[in-house]
Design a protein around this motif. Structure first.
Motif, mmCIF file in Angstrom:
data_model
loop_
_atom_site.group_PDB
_atom_site.id
_atom_site.type_symbol
_atom_site.label_atom_id
_atom_site.label_comp_id
_atom_site.label_asym_id
_atom_site.label_seq_id
_atom_site.Cartn_x
_atom_site.Cartn_y
_atom_site.Cartn_z
ATOM 1 N N ALA A 149 0.901 -0.994 0.322
ATOM 2 C CA ALA A 149 -0.157 -0.100 0.302
ATOM 3 C C ALA A 149 0.954 1.229 -0.219
ATOM 4 O O ALA A 149 0.157 2.259 -0.314
ATOM 5 N N ALA A 150 1.918 1.348 0.415
ATOM 6 C CA ALA A 150 3.241 2.677 0.723
ATOM 7 C C ALA A 150 3.599 2.813 -0.458
ATOM 8 O O ALA A 150 3.545 3.373 -0.923
ATOM 9 N N LEU A 151 3.683 1.680 -1.088
ATOM 10 C CA LEU A 151 4.344 1.699 -2.535
ATOM 11 C C LEU A 151 3.476 2.408 -3.334
ATOM 12 O O LEU A 151 4.009 3.207 -4.499
ATOM 13 N N ALA A 152 2.599 1.662 -3.358
ATOM 14 C CA ALA A 152 1.390 2.058 -4.617
ATOM 15 C C ALA A 152 1.455 3.988 -4.638
ATOM 16 O O ALA A 152 1.175 4.194 -5.051
ATOM 17 N N LYS A 153 1.017 4.048 -2.914
ATOM 18 C CA LYS A 153 0.996 5.427 -2.857
ATOM 19 C C LYS A 153 1.788 6.530 -3.355
ATOM 20 O O LYS A 153 1.801 7.431 -3.718
ATOM 21 N N ARG A 154 2.703 6.114 -2.823
ATOM 22 C CA ARG A 154 4.070 6.847 -3.312
ATOM 23 C C ARG A 154 4.467 6.784 -4.533
ATOM 24 O O ARG A 154 4.574 7.959 -5.493
ATOM 25 N N GLN A 155 3.813 5.308 -5.621
ATOM 26 C CA GLN A 155 3.581 6.146 -7.015
ATOM 27 C C GLN A 155 2.229 6.600 -7.355
ATOM 28 O O GLN A 155 2.811 7.663 -8.634
ATOM 29 N N ALA A 156 1.172 6.934 -6.480
ATOM 30 C CA ALA A 156 0.444 7.596 -6.735
ATOM 31 C C ALA A 156 0.527 9.118 -7.012
ATOM 32 O O ALA A 156 0.322 10.179 -7.864
ATOM 33 N N ASN A 157 1.315 8.992 -5.861
ATOM 34 C CA ASN A 157 1.869 10.679 -6.017
ATOM 35 C C ASN A 157 3.557 11.142 -6.770
ATOM 36 O O ASN A 157 2.953 12.502 -7.289
ATOM 37 N N PHE A 158 4.086 10.401 -7.180
ATOM 38 C CA PHE A 158 5.034 10.241 -8.267
ATOM 39 C C PHE A 158 4.981 10.847 -9.396
ATOM 40 O O PHE A 158 4.213 11.658 -10.228
ATOM 41 N N GLN A 159 3.055 10.145 -9.620
ATOM 42 C CA GLN A 159 2.584 10.756 -10.870
ATOM 43 C C GLN A 159 2.019 12.115 -11.071
ATOM 44 O O GLN A 159 1.603 12.807 -12.378
ATOM 45 N N ARG A 160 1.237 12.054 -10.168
ATOM 46 C CA ARG A 160 0.962 13.404 -9.452
ATOM 47 C C ARG A 160 1.685 14.655 -10.057
ATOM 48 O O ARG A 160 1.506 15.609 -10.113
ATOM 49 N N ASP A 161 3.563 14.574 -8.899
ATOM 50 C CA ASP A 161 3.930 15.596 -8.844
ATOM 51 C C ASP A 161 4.762 15.849 -9.756
ATOM 52 O O ASP A 161 6.329 16.227 -9.809
ATOM 53 N N ARG A 162 5.164 15.013 -10.754
ATOM 54 C CA ARG A 162 6.517 14.205 -10.912
ATOM 55 C C ARG A 162 6.978 15.767 -12.033
ATOM 56 O O ARG A 162 7.893 15.934 -12.127
ATOM 57 N N ASP A 163 5.947 16.529 -12.630
ATOM 58 C CA ASP A 163 6.519 17.492 -13.320
ATOM 59 C C ASP A 163 7.465 18.527 -12.903
ATOM 60 O O ASP A 163 7.610 19.675 -13.690
ATOM 61 N N GLN A 164 6.407 18.553 -11.116
ATOM 62 C CA GLN A 164 6.835 19.551 -10.730
ATOM 63 C C GLN A 164 8.189 18.981 -9.748
ATOM 64 O O GLN A 164 8.742 20.537 -9.000
ATOM 65 N N MET A 165 8.429 17.876 -9.916
ATOM 66 C CA MET A 165 9.614 17.356 -9.100
ATOM 67 C C MET A 165 11.301 17.354 -9.708
ATOM 68 O O MET A 165 11.330 17.537 -10.615
ATOM 69 N N SER A 166 11.902 17.706 -9.315
ATOM 70 C CA SER A 166 13.850 17.801 -9.085
ATOM 71 C C SER A 166 14.364 16.840 -10.027
ATOM 72 O O SER A 166 13.933 15.405 -9.161
#
Length: 229
Positions: A154-171
């Motif tokens: 579940a933690a991995l799935a949440k981390r992946q979802a957050n990445f897909q949501r915020d990847r455009d703003q990530m360094s």
């Protein structure tokens, strides 16, 4: 040789020489030459500063590398740390079960009057409760491993979802941190899957071993007597 292009040669004191290919072309004025001369001076100054910055950066890199080589610390890789901890956890679990099985029957034996033996129903009850105790412990341990697996997944799935949501703003550094965290998480999930599979394979074997041990226990010999009641 023949001059094929116009040339301008500037000196540090501001003097200049001009070679024009076209004798009919308008010569540059003093203001134009002065502006070009100042622009060249600024470019030279900037170039000198850039070279000094690069030299300083290289010097810092060399100094840091020397310090690192003088202070080398051997670090155990993360995956080896996890593997050792998992093996230690498994060993502790095995020791706990061995400790319980060392005097495996006493918690289930009824209080008997001196010289009196258990009846066949009492022996059957002891046998069933002993087997049920082992089964409950095996199920509890499997549930613990499964719960850890579900939590990590579940933690991995949440981390992946957050990445897909915020990847455009990530360094770039944040993306590398995300990749590293995912690698660690998937490694832990793989370890837990292996532990659960091994536990399931061993659980049935342990159950049959205990059943066989009960059949050979002299205190429960009445169960093997077809005439006993």
């Amino acid at each position: 040789g023949r001059v094929t292009a116009s040339q301008k040669l500037f000196y540090k004191d501001g003097a200049h020489d001009i070679v024009a290919v076209d004798p009919l072309a308008r010569p540059p004025g003093d203001i134009e030459l002065q502006e070009e001369f100042q622009a060249l001076l600024a470019a030279e100054k900037q170039c000198t500063a850039d070279v000094r910055d690069v030299e300083k950066e290289v010097k810092d890199i060399v100094n840091n590398r020397n310090k690192e080589e003088q202070n080398i610390n051997l670090v155990t890789p993360y995956y080896d740390v996890v593997r050792v901890k998992q093996e230690e956890s498994d060993d502790e679990g095995d020791k706990d079960e061995e400790a319980v099985e060392h005097d495996y029957l006493s918690p289930f034996l009824p209080v008997l009057i001196a010289g009196k033996s258990m009846t066949k129903p009492e022996s059957m009850d002891v046998r069933e409760r002993c087997l049920k105790g082992l089964k409950d412990r095996l199920i509890e341990r499997a549930n613990i491993i499964q719960a850890r697996h579900d939590e990590e997944t579940a933690a991995l799935a949440k981390r992946q979802a957050n990445f897909q949501r915020d990847r455009d703003q990530m360094s770039r550094a944040e993306e590398e941190e995300y990749d590293h965290a995912c690698d660690e998480s998937m490694f832990r999930i793989h370890i837990l899957e292996q532990r659960l599979k091994r536990h399931e394979e061993q659980a049935l074997q342990r159950y049959y071993e205990l059943d066989s041990k009960l059949r050979g226990d002299a205190r429960l010999a009445v169960l093997m007597d077809p005439n006993a009641s």
